[in-house]
Design a protein around this motif. Structure first.
Motif, PDB file in Angstrom:
ATOM      1  N   VAL A 247     -32.141   4.416  10.639  1.00 48.42           N
ATOM      2  CA  VAL A 247     -33.491   4.575  10.077  1.00 48.42           C
ATOM      3  C   VAL A 247     -33.727   3.583   8.946  1.00 48.42           C
ATOM      4  N   LEU A 248     -32.769   3.455   8.038  1.00 45.84           N
ATOM      5  CA  LEU A 248     -32.929   2.486   6.949  1.00 45.84           C
ATOM      6  C   LEU A 248     -33.068   1.072   7.498  1.00 45.84           C
ATOM      7  N   GLY A 249     -32.253   0.730   8.479  1.00 43.91           N
ATOM      8  CA  GLY A 249     -32.313  -0.614   9.055  1.00 43.91           C
ATOM      9  C   GLY A 249     -33.618  -0.886   9.777  1.00 43.91           C
ATOM     10  N   ALA A 250     -34.112   0.122  10.496  1.00 41.93           N
ATOM     11  CA  ALA A 250     -35.364  -0.062  11.233  1.00 41.93           C
ATOM     12  C   ALA A 250     -36.545  -0.229  10.288  1.00 41.93           C
ATOM     13  N   VAL A 251     -36.602   0.595   9.235  1.00 38.87           N
ATOM     14  CA  VAL A 251     -37.692   0.462   8.263  1.00 38.87           C
ATOM     15  C   VAL A 251     -37.616  -0.896   7.583  1.00 38.87           C
ATOM     16  N   ARG A 252     -36.423  -1.313   7.219  1.00 35.17           N
ATOM     17  CA  ARG A 252     -36.247  -2.599   6.538  1.00 35.17           C
ATOM     18  C   ARG A 252     -36.738  -3.764   7.394  1.00 35.17           C
TER      19      ARG A 252
ATOM     20  N   TRP B 218     -34.167   0.254  21.511  1.00 39.35           N
ATOM     21  CA  TRP B 218     -32.757  -0.160  21.460  1.00 39.35           C
ATOM     22  C   TRP B 218     -31.844   0.768  22.264  1.00 39.35           C
ATOM     23  N   GLY B 219     -32.402   1.862  22.783  1.00 39.70           N
ATOM     24  CA  GLY B 219     -31.588   2.824  23.522  1.00 39.70           C
ATOM     25  C   GLY B 219     -30.779   3.745  22.639  1.00 39.70           C
TER      26      GLY B 219
ATOM     27  N   VAL C 254     -21.805   5.042  15.249  1.00 36.34           N
ATOM     28  CA  VAL C 254     -21.909   4.409  13.942  1.00 36.34           C
ATOM     29  C   VAL C 254     -21.608   2.919  14.059  1.00 36.34           C
ATOM     30  N   LEU C 255     -20.556   2.570  14.781  1.00 36.13           N
ATOM     31  CA  LEU C 255     -20.235   1.160  14.995  1.00 36.13           C
ATOM     32  C   LEU C 255     -21.365   0.464  15.757  1.00 36.13           C
TER      33      LEU C 255
ATOM     34  N   ILE D  33     -23.400  -2.843  14.487  1.00 34.43           N
ATOM     35  CA  ILE D  33     -23.464  -4.113  15.227  1.00 34.43           C
ATOM     36  C   ILE D  33     -24.921  -4.535  15.404  1.00 34.43           C
ATOM     37  N   GLY D  34     -25.814  -3.560  15.541  1.00 37.06           N
ATOM     38  CA  GLY D  34     -27.228  -3.885  15.672  1.00 37.06           C
ATOM     39  C   GLY D  34     -27.816  -4.544  14.444  1.00 37.06           C
TER      40      GLY D  34
END
Length: 213
Positions: A8-13, A30-31, A101-102, A106-107
Motif C-alpha cells: 500500500v505504501l509503495g502503490a501510493v508513493r 500486479w496480481g 513479502v519478498l 521485488i516489485g
C-alpha cells in the motif's frame, strides 16, 4: 512482516496521491490479490490505519464532475516514506519472510540505487547460507530424509527451498549487476501503474464497500 503495508505504501508513493480504489486497482493489476493478503478489505483498512499512524496524509476531495461520490486521497508522509524504505530493505535482505513479502519487495526494488539493491540481495544470500549451516548441524541432506524418518521430508523441503532461494537470488544479483532494469537515479523508471481511466484487464470486478471512499 505483513506484505500489505509495503504494497500500500509503495502503490501510493508511485502515484504521489491516490485514492483507495486506485490502490486496489494497481495491486490487482500486479496480481497481488492472488499471491498476498492484498484483498479490498485489507487494502482499505491499511490505508485508514496508516493515516491514523501518520504514515499517510488523507486529503478530502470534492465530488467528481461525473457525479461520483467524493473520495479520500492519500499521500505518503515523511514518516511513511521512512517506514516504506525500512520495510523494503528488510524484506530484501532477510531470509525467513513469507514469499508474499519478498514478492512485494521485488516489485519496488528499483526504488533503491542499484548498488544498494545488490548489497541487500547479497545479505540475503548470506542469511540463507547461515540458516542452512545451522540446520545441517543436525540434518545431513546427503544422507537423504530417510535418516530422520518421514519427518526428514520436512527438513528436506526446507533445505531444498533454501537452496532454490539462494540460486534465484544469485541469478537476480547477476542480472542487476549486468545492467538489467532502471534503478533510482538512472532515468525514467518502468511505469507499473495504470493511467487514470485505463482499463485493468486483471481486475476481479468484485465490488467492495470501500471502493467509493
Amino acid at each position: 512482516m505483513s506484505a500489505i503495508r509495503l504494497l500500500v505504501l509503495g502503490a501510493v508513493r508511485m502515484h504521489g496521491r491516490a485514492h483507495g480504489y486506485q490502490v486496489r486497482n494497481d495491486l490487482e493489476y500486479w496480481g497481488a490479490h492472488e499471491w498476498s493478503n492484498a484483498k479490498p478489505g485489507s487494502i482499505y483498512h491499511a490505508l485508514k490505519q496508516m493515516a491514523k499512524q501518520g504514515l499517510l496524509l488523507a486529503h478530502e476531495t470534492a465530488p467528481s464532475t461525473a457525479g461520483g461520490p467524493p473520495r479520500t486521497e492519500y499521500e505518503v508522509t515523511e514518516e511513511g516514506l521512512a517506514e516504506y524504505r525500512t520495510l523494503l530493505r528488510d524484506a530484501i535482505r532477510s531470509y525467513g519472510q513469507n514469499l508474499d513479502v519478498l514478492s512485494a519487495a521485488i516489485g519496488f526494488i528499483v526504488d533503491l540505487p542499484r548498488e544498494e539493491a545488490v548489497a541487500l540481495l547479497k545479505e540475503r544470500v548470506e542469511a540463507i547460507k547461515g540458516w542452512r549451516e545451522s540446520v545441517t548441524e543436525y540434518y545431513t541432506p546427503e544422507e537423504g530424509p530417510e535418516s530422520l524418518g518421514h519427518i526428514g521430508e520436512i527438513m528436506n523441503l526446507w533445505v531444498h527451498s533454501a537452496d532454490a532461494g539462494a540460486e534465484w537470488t544469485r541469478g537476480l544479483i547477476e542480472r542487476i549487476e549486468g545492467g538489467a532494469y532502471t534503478f533510482a537515479g538512472e532515468g525514467a523508471p518502468f511505469v507499473g501503474v495504470l493511467a487514470e481511466g485505463e482499463e485493468n484487464p486483471y481486475a476481479t470486478g468484485v465490488p467492495d464497500p470501500g471502493d467509493d471512499d
